[in-house]
Motif scaffolding. Structure first.
Motif, PDB file in Angstrom:
ATOM      1  N   UNK A  48     -45.574  31.079  52.691  1.00  0.00           N
ATOM      2  CA  UNK A  48     -44.295  30.422  52.399  1.00  0.00           C
ATOM      3  C   UNK A  48     -44.392  29.474  51.204  1.00  0.00           C
ATOM      4  N   UNK A  49     -45.615  28.924  50.999  1.00  0.00           N
ATOM      5  CA  UNK A  49     -45.790  27.899  49.952  1.00  0.00           C
ATOM      6  C   UNK A  49     -46.482  28.484  48.718  1.00  0.00           C
ATOM      7  N   UNK A  50     -46.253  29.770  48.448  1.00  0.00           N
ATOM      8  CA  UNK A  50     -46.896  30.424  47.297  1.00  0.00           C
ATOM      9  C   UNK A  50     -46.273  29.970  45.984  1.00  0.00           C
ATOM     10  N   UNK A  51     -47.038  30.156  44.892  1.00  0.00           N
ATOM     11  CA  UNK A  51     -46.474  30.046  43.541  1.00  0.00           C
ATOM     12  C   UNK A  51     -46.341  31.475  43.028  1.00  0.00           C
ATOM     13  N   UNK A  52     -45.148  31.834  42.577  1.00  0.00           N
ATOM     14  CA  UNK A  52     -44.894  33.219  42.167  1.00  0.00           C
ATOM     15  C   UNK A  52     -45.131  33.382  40.668  1.00  0.00           C
ATOM     16  N   UNK A  53     -45.947  34.384  40.316  1.00  0.00           N
ATOM     17  CA  UNK A  53     -46.218  34.718  38.921  1.00  0.00           C
ATOM     18  C   UNK A  53     -46.570  36.201  38.862  1.00  0.00           C
ATOM     19  N   UNK A  54     -46.217  36.926  37.806  1.00  0.00           N
ATOM     20  CA  UNK A  54     -45.363  36.523  36.692  1.00  0.00           C
ATOM     21  C   UNK A  54     -43.903  36.344  37.119  1.00  0.00           C
ATOM     22  N   UNK A  55     -43.087  35.883  36.184  1.00  0.00           N
ATOM     23  CA  UNK A  55     -41.695  35.548  36.478  1.00  0.00           C
ATOM     24  C   UNK A  55     -40.903  36.734  37.028  1.00  0.00           C
ATOM     25  N   UNK A  56     -41.245  37.939  36.569  1.00  0.00           N
ATOM     26  CA  UNK A  56     -40.545  39.150  37.038  1.00  0.00           C
ATOM     27  C   UNK A  56     -40.563  39.247  38.558  1.00  0.00           C
ATOM     28  N   UNK A  57     -41.686  38.794  39.171  1.00  0.00           N
ATOM     29  CA  UNK A  57     -41.840  38.859  40.636  1.00  0.00           C
ATOM     30  C   UNK A  57     -40.825  37.963  41.351  1.00  0.00           C
ATOM     31  N   UNK A  58     -40.501  36.824  40.741  1.00  0.00           N
ATOM     32  CA  UNK A  58     -39.531  35.905  41.350  1.00  0.00           C
ATOM     33  C   UNK A  58     -38.142  36.548  41.361  1.00  0.00           C
ATOM     34  N   UNK A  59     -37.760  37.146  40.221  1.00  0.00           N
ATOM     35  CA  UNK A  59     -36.448  37.822  40.147  1.00  0.00           C
ATOM     36  C   UNK A  59     -36.382  38.957  41.159  1.00  0.00           C
ATOM     37  N   UNK A  60     -37.520  39.665  41.316  1.00  0.00           N
ATOM     38  CA  UNK A  60     -37.589  40.767  42.280  1.00  0.00           C
ATOM     39  C   UNK A  60     -37.423  40.223  43.706  1.00  0.00           C
ATOM     40  N   UNK A  61     -38.125  39.116  44.005  1.00  0.00           N
ATOM     41  CA  UNK A  61     -38.091  38.519  45.341  1.00  0.00           C
ATOM     42  C   UNK A  61     -36.673  38.102  45.726  1.00  0.00           C
ATOM     43  N   UNK A  62     -35.926  37.557  44.747  1.00  0.00           N
ATOM     44  CA  UNK A  62     -34.555  37.122  45.022  1.00  0.00           C
ATOM     45  C   UNK A  62     -33.518  38.216  44.721  1.00  0.00           C
ATOM     46  N   UNK A  63     -34.037  39.453  44.470  1.00  0.00           N
ATOM     47  CA  UNK A  63     -33.164  40.613  44.224  1.00  0.00           C
ATOM     48  C   UNK A  63     -32.120  40.324  43.137  1.00  0.00           C
ATOM     49  N   UNK A  64     -32.611  39.768  42.027  1.00  0.00           N
ATOM     50  CA  UNK A  64     -31.751  39.386  40.905  1.00  0.00           C
ATOM     51  C   UNK A  64     -32.213  40.138  39.664  1.00  0.00           C
ATOM     52  N   UNK A  65     -31.284  40.720  38.878  1.00  0.00           N
ATOM     53  CA  UNK A  65     -31.723  41.379  37.632  1.00  0.00           C
ATOM     54  C   UNK A  65     -32.259  40.341  36.635  1.00  0.00           C
ATOM     55  N   UNK A  66     -33.283  40.725  35.886  1.00  0.00           N
ATOM     56  CA  UNK A  66     -33.850  39.795  34.906  1.00  0.00           C
ATOM     57  C   UNK A  66     -35.358  39.859  34.962  1.00  0.00           C
ATOM     58  N   UNK A  67     -36.044  38.950  34.306  1.00  0.00           N
ATOM     59  CA  UNK A  67     -35.529  37.783  33.569  1.00  0.00           C
ATOM     60  C   UNK A  67     -35.109  38.124  32.138  1.00  0.00           C
ATOM     61  N   UNK A  68     -34.182  37.332  31.570  1.00  0.00           N
ATOM     62  CA  UNK A  68     -33.795  37.570  30.185  1.00  0.00           C
ATOM     63  C   UNK A  68     -34.936  37.215  29.223  1.00  0.00           C
ATOM     64  N   UNK A  69     -34.896  37.788  28.020  1.00  0.00           N
ATOM     65  CA  UNK A  69     -35.947  37.555  27.005  1.00  0.00           C
ATOM     66  C   UNK A  69     -36.124  36.068  26.682  1.00  0.00           C
ATOM     67  N   UNK A  70     -35.041  35.292  26.793  1.00  0.00           N
ATOM     68  CA  UNK A  70     -35.086  33.869  26.417  1.00  0.00           C
ATOM     69  C   UNK A  70     -36.043  33.059  27.299  1.00  0.00           C
ATOM     70  N   UNK A  71     -36.475  33.642  28.410  1.00  0.00           N
ATOM     71  CA  UNK A  71     -37.367  32.915  29.332  1.00  0.00           C
ATOM     72  C   UNK A  71     -38.830  32.960  28.881  1.00  0.00           C
ATOM     73  N   UNK A  72     -39.109  33.640  27.773  1.00  0.00           N
ATOM     74  CA  UNK A  72     -40.495  33.701  27.292  1.00  0.00           C
ATOM     75  C   UNK A  72     -41.300  34.737  28.068  1.00  0.00           C
TER      76      UNK A  72
END
Length: 443
Positions: free
Chosen positions: A42-66
């Motif tokens: 429950x207390x994980x740090x999610x990386x890379x950012x793509x995994x976070x968007x996947x976890x929350x079922x959200x399209x992205x991340x946009x290019x502006x996020x680096x």
């Protein structure tokens, strides 16, 4: 792989890893299993950012996020008080060898629609816009009393009975106004409800001391946060366990907890039986042994700017006391950024959390979210606050509590100490640290 263990730990959340590390150090043979392919539960740090968007079922991340791999996003964000119990545990186990901490740059409290620096020293009090002249004088007197207070020396008690005088009576004795009481209770002593006012004042005095001592070690704020995020800590404990002969199995399903006459006997995982005398786990592994006592709502927010009125710091903690919003629970905001190697250059991660009180919890976070505007992206989650039904002494199954809404680790430490006592029958003590060089709180 041998099948006999003293203790099996299910889940690699922070609390499970700390307890497993403490048990390994005391010579126990420990097997650690996690159903997830990553550390932290429950207390994980999610990386890379793509995994976070996947976890929350959200399209992205946009290019502006680096670049995605530059991000490490805590699912539950919390800070350490620099002389607090959690840092003592990390020093005691020497997991600090695997971690780098950075001081959080500011501690703020919300009052009347804006944020103010939390005053916790005489100098801060003089400069504070939270109090008028007379209140400043009274606050400084109370602070002086708390800092000189020694439970063993009655001369420092000034006719206050630390075990009988309530905090309310103590505050009344110093003639403190309601506004001052609010920020002392919630932003310095870090109480999360008003019930502390009617409890013996020794608890609040020691909490004020803890905050002030932590602050004097660091200066900008009493809080610390690890570079690369909180996920570094479970991984540090995994390395410690491996060093002392513990075994970790990630990405492995748990089929069954095998009982014998009401007591744990083994864990069945992917058809294999692993025997144990005791079991430690988080609530997700034993849904029938826990009950729901509330809900926590969290919003992880990405910003491309520092938070307003915080002097452009790269990290800070903000507390909105419940009375400011006619609530029963405080709202907590923790802000970290690219300065901690958890986000791409120029980006900030702010987490807003509180205990849900209505059927529309997202609306409850609104006052906190407004302080962060404009928000680039927001990920909202509501989780149940679960606690074990029994103390585990009969079944020898010891279940941790869910993580609460606070953004510091003091309540989680109480749970770790309580579980340790039930597991071993002894109190967790740091007196005989294993190497003298790691005894110092200044490490």
């Amino acid at each position: 792989m041998e099948q006999e263990y003293d203790i099996i730990v299910l889940g690699t959340g922070l609390k499970e890893c700390i307890l497993s590390g403490l048990m390994t150090l005391s010579g126990k043979k420990v097997l650690h299993i996690d159903k997830n392919p990553y550390y932290g539960g429950e207390s994980a740090s999610i990386s890379p950012l793509e995994e976070l968007y996947k976890k929350f079922k959200t399209p992205g991340p946009p290019k502006s996020m680096g670049r995605g791999k530059e991000w490490n996003v805590d699912l539950i964000s919390k800070f350490f008080l620099s002389t607090g119990q959690m840092v003592k545990i990390l020093l005691h186990t020497e997991v600090t060898r695997y971690l780098d901490f950075k001081v959080v740059e500011g501690s703020y409290v919300y009052k009347g629609g804006k944020v103010h620096k939390v005053p916790a020293s005489e100098k801060d009090a003089d400069a504070s816009d939270l109090m008028g002249m007379f209140d400043k004088r009274r606050f400084k007197k109370l602070l002086l009393f708390a800092l000189n207070f020694d439970i063993r020396n009655p001369r420092t008690h000034h006719d206050v009975d630390p075990h009988k005088t309530t905090t309310r009576e103590l505050f009344h004795r110093y003639d403190l106004g309601l506004d001052v009481i609010e920020f002392i209770g919630h932003a310095i002593a870090l109480h999360n409800s008003e019930s502390y006012l009617d409890r013996p004042c020794v608890e609040t005095i020691s909490r004020i001391r803890l905050y002030s001592d932590s602050l004097s070690c660091r200066n900008t704020s009493p809080y610390l946060y690890p570079l690369y995020g909180l996920g570094e800590i479970p991984q540090g404990f995994a390395r410690l366990n491996a060093e002392y002969g513990g075994t970790f199995l990630l990405n492995r399903a748990v089929d069954e907890i095998v009982m014998d006459s009401g007591k744990v006997k083994a864990v069945k995982s992917e058809g294999k039986l692993f025997h144990c005398k005791q079991l430690i786990c988080d609530p997700s592994y034993v849904p029938n042994r826990v009950r729901k006592v509330g809900r926590v709502i969290r919003a992880i927010c990405f910003l491309n700017h520092p938070v307003k009125h915080t002097h452009d710091v790269s990290s800070c903690q903000i507390i909105i006391p419940q009375t400011q919003l006619n609530r029963k629970s405080d709202i907590y905001i923790s802000v970290v950024s690219f300065a901690h190697n958890v986000a791409s250059d120029g980006m900030y991660i702010a987490t807003v959390s509180t205990t849900a009180e209505t059927t529309n919890p997202e609306k409850e976070l609104q006052p906190g979210l407004e302080l962060l505007e404009p928000i680039v992206h927001k990920f909202v989650s509501v989780s149940n606050l679960l606690v074990p039904n029994e103390d585990g002494k009969k079944s020898q199954i010891f279940v941790s509590r869910s993580y609460d809404a606070t953004n510091h680790f003091e309540t989680e430490c109480e749970d770790i100490k309580d579980m340790y006592q039930r597991l071993t029958g002894t109190e967790l003590s740091f007196a005989g640290s294993r190497h003298q060089s790691h005894n110092s709180d200044d490490d």
